[in-house]
Design a protein around this motif. Structure first.
Motif, mmCIF file in Angstrom:
data_model
loop_
_atom_site.group_PDB
_atom_site.id
_atom_site.type_symbol
_atom_site.label_atom_id
_atom_site.label_comp_id
_atom_site.label_asym_id
_atom_site.label_seq_id
_atom_site.Cartn_x
_atom_site.Cartn_y
_atom_site.Cartn_z
ATOM 1 N N GLY A 99 0.818 -1.204 0.000
ATOM 2 C CA GLY A 99 0.000 0.000 0.000
ATOM 3 C C GLY A 99 0.853 1.256 0.000
ATOM 4 O O GLY A 99 2.059 1.209 -0.270
ATOM 5 N N LEU A 100 0.244 2.387 0.319
ATOM 6 C CA LEU A 100 0.955 3.661 0.321
ATOM 7 C C LEU A 100 1.893 3.812 1.521
ATOM 8 O O LEU A 100 2.831 4.602 1.487
ATOM 9 N N GLY A 101 1.624 3.083 2.596
ATOM 10 C CA GLY A 101 2.520 3.100 3.749
ATOM 11 C C GLY A 101 2.448 4.351 4.607
ATOM 12 O O GLY A 101 3.378 4.649 5.350
ATOM 13 N N ILE A 102 1.344 5.071 4.542
ATOM 14 C CA ILE A 102 1.177 6.275 5.373
ATOM 15 C C ILE A 102 0.851 5.892 6.818
ATOM 16 O O ILE A 102 1.271 6.550 7.767
ATOM 17 N N ILE A 103 0.084 4.814 6.975
ATOM 18 C CA ILE A 103 -0.336 4.320 8.285
ATOM 19 C C ILE A 103 0.217 2.906 8.458
ATOM 20 O O ILE A 103 0.136 2.083 7.535
ATOM 21 N N ASP A 104 0.739 2.611 9.632
ATOM 22 C CA ASP A 104 1.310 1.287 9.891
ATOM 23 C C ASP A 104 0.190 0.284 10.186
ATOM 24 O O ASP A 104 -0.558 0.444 11.145
ATOM 25 N N GLY A 105 0.078 -0.733 9.351
ATOM 26 C CA GLY A 105 -0.942 -1.753 9.543
ATOM 27 C C GLY A 105 -1.162 -2.556 8.284
ATOM 28 O O GLY A 105 -0.542 -2.295 7.247
ATOM 29 N N ILE A 106 -2.055 -3.549 8.364
ATOM 30 C CA ILE A 106 -2.351 -4.411 7.229
ATOM 31 C C ILE A 106 -3.867 -4.536 7.061
ATOM 32 O O ILE A 106 -4.618 -4.491 8.040
ATOM 33 N N THR A 161 -3.114 1.678 18.279
ATOM 34 C CA THR A 161 -4.370 2.439 18.296
ATOM 35 C C THR A 161 -4.117 3.942 18.288
ATOM 36 O O THR A 161 -5.057 4.727 18.396
ATOM 37 N N GLU A 162 -2.875 4.335 18.124
ATOM 38 C CA GLU A 162 -2.494 5.743 18.207
ATOM 39 C C GLU A 162 -3.289 6.626 17.240
ATOM 40 O O GLU A 162 -3.641 7.754 17.575
ATOM 41 N N ASN A 163 -3.565 6.126 16.046
ATOM 42 C CA ASN A 163 -4.257 6.910 15.021
ATOM 43 C C ASN A 163 -5.705 6.468 14.811
ATOM 44 O O ASN A 163 -6.345 6.881 13.840
ATOM 45 N N GLU A 164 -6.217 5.634 15.703
ATOM 46 C CA GLU A 164 -7.573 5.100 15.558
ATOM 47 C C GLU A 164 -8.584 6.065 16.171
ATOM 48 O O GLU A 164 -8.669 6.207 17.384
ATOM 49 N N LEU A 165 -9.356 6.711 15.315
ATOM 50 C CA LEU A 165 -10.320 7.719 15.768
ATOM 51 C C LEU A 165 -11.632 7.090 16.200
ATOM 52 O O LEU A 165 -12.322 7.612 17.071
ATOM 53 N N SER A 166 -12.018 5.980 15.570
ATOM 54 C CA SER A 166 -13.252 5.298 15.950
ATOM 55 C C SER A 166 -13.140 3.813 15.623
ATOM 56 O O SER A 166 -12.263 3.397 14.856
ATOM 57 N N TYR A 167 -14.040 3.033 16.222
ATOM 58 C CA TYR A 167 -14.100 1.609 15.880
ATOM 59 C C TYR A 167 -15.556 1.206 15.649
ATOM 60 O O TYR A 167 -16.496 1.868 16.099
ATOM 61 N N SER A 178 -12.328 4.659 11.498
ATOM 62 C CA SER A 178 -11.806 5.939 11.013
ATOM 63 C C SER A 178 -10.453 6.220 11.650
ATOM 64 O O SER A 178 -10.160 5.783 12.760
ATOM 65 N N ILE A 179 -9.638 6.945 10.888
ATOM 66 C CA ILE A 179 -8.244 7.211 11.229
ATOM 67 C C ILE A 179 -8.003 8.716 11.241
ATOM 68 O O ILE A 179 -8.566 9.448 10.424
ATOM 69 N N LEU A 180 -7.153 9.169 12.145
ATOM 70 C CA LEU A 180 -6.696 10.556 12.127
ATOM 71 C C LEU A 180 -5.209 10.580 12.465
ATOM 72 O O LEU A 180 -4.792 10.130 13.537
ATOM 73 N N LYS A 181 -4.411 11.079 11.529
ATOM 74 C CA LYS A 181 -2.977 11.231 11.743
ATOM 75 C C LYS A 181 -2.545 12.563 11.135
ATOM 76 O O LYS A 181 -2.438 12.685 9.916
ATOM 77 N N ASP A 182 -2.346 13.552 11.996
ATOM 78 C CA ASP A 182 -1.962 14.893 11.536
ATOM 79 C C ASP A 182 -3.004 15.407 10.540
ATOM 80 O O ASP A 182 -4.156 15.560 10.888
ATOM 81 N N ASN A 183 -2.625 15.637 9.277
ATOM 82 C CA ASN A 183 -3.548 16.167 8.267
ATOM 83 C C ASN A 183 -4.290 15.071 7.512
ATOM 84 O O ASN A 183 -5.065 15.364 6.593
ATOM 85 N N VAL A 184 -4.079 13.815 7.903
ATOM 86 C CA VAL A 184 -4.712 12.677 7.215
ATOM 87 C C VAL A 184 -5.914 12.184 8.020
ATOM 88 O O VAL A 184 -5.784 11.771 9.176
ATOM 89 N N PHE A 185 -7.079 12.226 7.385
ATOM 90 C CA PHE A 185 -8.320 11.724 7.970
ATOM 91 C C PHE A 185 -8.893 10.705 7.000
ATOM 92 O O PHE A 185 -8.879 10.922 5.785
ATOM 93 N N ALA A 186 -9.379 9.577 7.520
ATOM 94 C CA ALA A 186 -9.925 8.548 6.623
ATOM 95 C C ALA A 186 -10.996 7.744 7.331
ATOM 96 O O ALA A 186 -10.952 7.550 8.550
ATOM 97 N N THR A 187 -11.952 7.269 6.549
ATOM 98 C CA THR A 187 -13.073 6.499 7.081
ATOM 99 C C THR A 187 -13.283 5.224 6.284
ATOM 100 O O THR A 187 -13.139 5.211 5.060
#
Length: 209
Positions: A99-106, A161-167, A178-187
């Protein structure tokens, strides 16, 4: 923030994302080449479908590296559904894909035979607060356990879970929605298909940037 580029990489429903942006006063435009991103104040990566195909389309167009460069500028970025999954390091869908490798995970498949819940998951479901406060995030003003619309067979398994905004819960599985890391938000869910609460997310994203 006014001009929002929506990446058209031949995999996803673009119309509903465009309409949601217009509803909150943004100026959305489609991009399919790196050069077209230069005038964007913000960027949205939507998507529905297979991880490997989506990533291949980004690489072929050169948009994969341009997305990474855009995120490094600090400008607002939103990923939706497959657009969230592609942010991770890899996916286990049909063999391992990078993947793009912006967030650590699979990215992993939702478990079958999980309390007889069907896969793919096509339903409204609750989005729950995790460890990060929703204040001053695109989820501000959204009530905990609000229902949003999901369409997916795979989920993001984050390394922390550092960037985990919701479950959200799927049978016995609690997965990141949903994820939040600095300027990156994703759902993982689709705000643009989630009625007033979904539009509130677009409005918040605009107002916070």
């Amino acid at each position: 923030m006014k001009n929002v580029a929506i990446i058209d990489y031949s995999i996803g429903n673009l119309f509903s994302v465009q309409q949601a942006c217009k509803e909150v006063g943004l100026n959305p435009f489609l991009v399919s080449t790196p050069k077209e991103l230069k005038s964007a104040d913000a960027l949205i990566l939507p998507g529905v479908g297979a991880f490997a195909q989506g990533m291949q389309n980004l690489v072929t167009s050169g948009l994969d590296e341009e997305i990474k460069s855009f995120i490094k500028t600090g400008k607002p970025f939103m990923g939706i559904c497959l657009g969230m999954q592609l942010l991770l390091k890899s996916s286990a869908e049909f063999g391992e894909s990078k993947g793009l490798g912006i967030i650590d995970g699979i990215v992993r498949k939702l478990p079958d035979n999980n309390k007889n819940l069907p896969v793919p998951k096509i339903s409204w479901d609750e989005v729950n607060e995790k460890d990060i406060s929703w204040d001053n995030t695109p989820l501000q003003g959204i009530k905990n356990k609000t229902d949003f619309y999901f369409v997916h067979s795979y989920y993001c398994d984050l390394s922390s879970t550092e960037n985990e905004l919701s479950y959200t819960t799927h049978g016995e599985l609690n997965y990141c929605s949903s994820i939040l890391k600095d300027n990156v938000f994703a759902t993982q869910y689709h705000p643009e298909k989630s009625s007033k609460s979904g539009l509130q997310i677009y409005q918040n994203w605009k107002d916070l940037n």
